[in-house]
Motif scaffolding. Structure first.
Motif, short mmCIF file in Angstrom:
data_model
loop_
_atom_site.label_atom_id
_atom_site.label_comp_id
_atom_site.label_asym_id
_atom_site.label_seq_id
_atom_site.Cartn_x
_atom_site.Cartn_y
_atom_site.Cartn_z
N SER A 98 0.83 -1.19 0.00
CA SER A 98 0.00 0.00 0.00
C SER A 98 0.87 1.25 0.00
O SER A 98 1.77 1.39 0.83
CB SER A 98 -0.91 0.01 1.23
N GLU A 99 0.59 2.15 -0.93
CA GLU A 99 1.27 3.43 -0.94
C GLU A 99 0.61 4.37 0.06
O GLU A 99 -0.53 4.16 0.48
CB GLU A 99 1.22 4.06 -2.34
N GLU A 100 1.35 5.40 0.40
CA GLU A 100 0.82 6.43 1.30
C GLU A 100 -0.44 7.03 0.67
O GLU A 100 -0.52 7.20 -0.55
CB GLU A 100 1.89 7.51 1.49
N ASN A 101 -1.43 7.34 1.48
CA ASN A 101 -2.70 7.96 1.12
C ASN A 101 -3.73 7.01 0.52
O ASN A 101 -4.83 7.44 0.19
CB ASN A 101 -2.52 9.17 0.18
N ALA A 102 -3.40 5.74 0.33
CA ALA A 102 -4.43 4.77 -0.08
C ALA A 102 -5.38 4.58 1.09
O ALA A 102 -4.99 4.67 2.25
CB ALA A 102 -3.78 3.45 -0.46
N ILE A 103 -6.65 4.34 0.78
CA ILE A 103 -7.66 4.20 1.82
C ILE A 103 -8.14 2.75 1.90
O ILE A 103 -8.50 2.17 0.88
CB ILE A 103 -8.87 5.12 1.53
N ILE A 104 -8.12 2.20 3.11
CA ILE A 104 -8.69 0.89 3.37
C ILE A 104 -9.63 1.05 4.56
O ILE A 104 -9.20 1.50 5.62
CB ILE A 104 -7.62 -0.16 3.73
N HIS A 105 -10.89 0.69 4.36
CA HIS A 105 -11.85 0.72 5.46
C HIS A 105 -12.48 -0.67 5.54
O HIS A 105 -13.41 -0.99 4.80
CB HIS A 105 -12.92 1.78 5.22
N GLY A 106 -11.90 -1.52 6.37
CA GLY A 106 -12.37 -2.89 6.51
C GLY A 106 -11.30 -3.73 7.18
O GLY A 106 -10.28 -3.21 7.65
N HIS A 107 -11.52 -5.00 7.23
CA HIS A 107 -10.55 -5.93 7.81
C HIS A 107 -9.59 -6.41 6.74
O HIS A 107 -9.95 -6.49 5.57
CB HIS A 107 -11.27 -7.13 8.43
N CYS A 108 -8.38 -6.76 7.18
CA CYS A 108 -7.37 -7.22 6.24
C CYS A 108 -6.68 -8.47 6.78
O CYS A 108 -6.23 -8.49 7.92
CB CYS A 108 -6.34 -6.12 5.99
N ILE A 109 -6.60 -9.49 5.94
CA ILE A 109 -5.81 -10.68 6.23
C ILE A 109 -4.68 -10.70 5.23
O ILE A 109 -4.91 -10.72 4.02
CB ILE A 109 -6.65 -11.96 6.09
N SER A 110 -3.45 -10.68 5.74
CA SER A 110 -2.27 -10.70 4.88
C SER A 110 -1.24 -11.63 5.52
O SER A 110 -0.55 -11.24 6.45
CB SER A 110 -1.71 -9.29 4.71
N ARG A 111 -1.18 -12.85 5.04
CA ARG A 111 -0.25 -13.86 5.57
C ARG A 111 0.50 -14.49 4.42
O ARG A 111 -0.10 -14.99 3.47
CB ARG A 111 -1.02 -14.97 6.31
N VAL A 112 1.82 -14.50 4.49
CA VAL A 112 2.66 -15.02 3.42
C VAL A 112 2.62 -16.55 3.36
O VAL A 112 2.47 -17.13 2.30
CB VAL A 112 4.12 -14.53 3.56
N GLU A 113 2.74 -17.21 4.50
CA GLU A 113 2.75 -18.67 4.54
C GLU A 113 1.36 -19.21 4.20
O GLU A 113 0.36 -18.77 4.74
CB GLU A 113 3.18 -19.17 5.92
N ALA A 114 1.31 -20.20 3.32
CA ALA A 114 0.04 -20.74 2.83
C ALA A 114 -0.83 -21.27 3.98
O ALA A 114 -2.04 -21.00 4.02
CB ALA A 114 0.29 -21.84 1.81
N ALA A 115 -0.25 -22.01 4.90
CA ALA A 115 -1.03 -22.57 6.00
C ALA A 115 -1.59 -21.46 6.89
O ALA A 115 -2.75 -21.52 7.31
CB ALA A 115 -0.17 -23.53 6.83
N ASP A 116 -0.78 -20.44 7.18
CA ASP A 116 -1.24 -19.31 7.99
C ASP A 116 -2.36 -18.55 7.28
O ASP A 116 -3.34 -18.13 7.90
CB ASP A 116 -0.09 -18.34 8.29
#
Length: 137
Positions: A98-116
């Motif tokens: 995400s660059e500066e000033n991008a807007i996210i209003h919600g939940h985020c799941i960001s996990r690199v490992e496939a199992a996680d």
């Protein structure tokens, strides 16, 4: 994938164009117009700076150059938000940029490992299912 990588776009929705209803694309898509419905692509998706999507977006990866998505994003490889983009909804991905000033209003799941990633996604789906069944007074 960098924005300058050699890519072959299968489908384009141009500026000023609009679709009402769900869209399913077999391959890579670039959206610069409006979609009132869900967007699903087998490949990567680029959302242009003038695009407006009211629905969920699902693809291998999603790059939002600008525009607005009012819905959830599921992109197992990555989601990239440039500075003029807005997402009003949840994001599920392995990598979030995400660059500066991008807007996210919600939940985020960001996990690199496939199992996680799979566990976090499953847990979040359970939370949403339970929340939707609760009685509000």
């Amino acid at each position: 994938m960098a924005l300058t990588d050699n890519i072959s776009i299968n489908s384009i929705l141009g500026v000023g164009s609009s679709i009402k209803g769900d869209v399913k694309i077999n391959g890579f898509a670039r959206i610069d117009g409006d979609i009132d419905g869900n967007l699903e692509a087998a490949g990567n998706i680029i959302i242009g700076e003038h695009a407006r999507i009211r629905g969920n977006v699902t693809g291998r990866s999603v790059t939002i150059i600008g525009g607005i998505i009012l819905g959830n994003i599921v992109a197992p490889e990555f989601v990239r938000l440039l500075s003029t983009s807005a997402v009003i909804g949840d994001i599920q991905t392995k990598r979030l940029y995400s660059e500066e000033n991008a807007i996210i209003h919600g939940h985020c799941i960001s996990r690199v490992e496939a199992a996680d990633y799979e566990k976090a996604t499953s847990d979040w789906e359970n939370v949403k299912a339970i929340s939707s069944m609760s009685v509000r007074i």
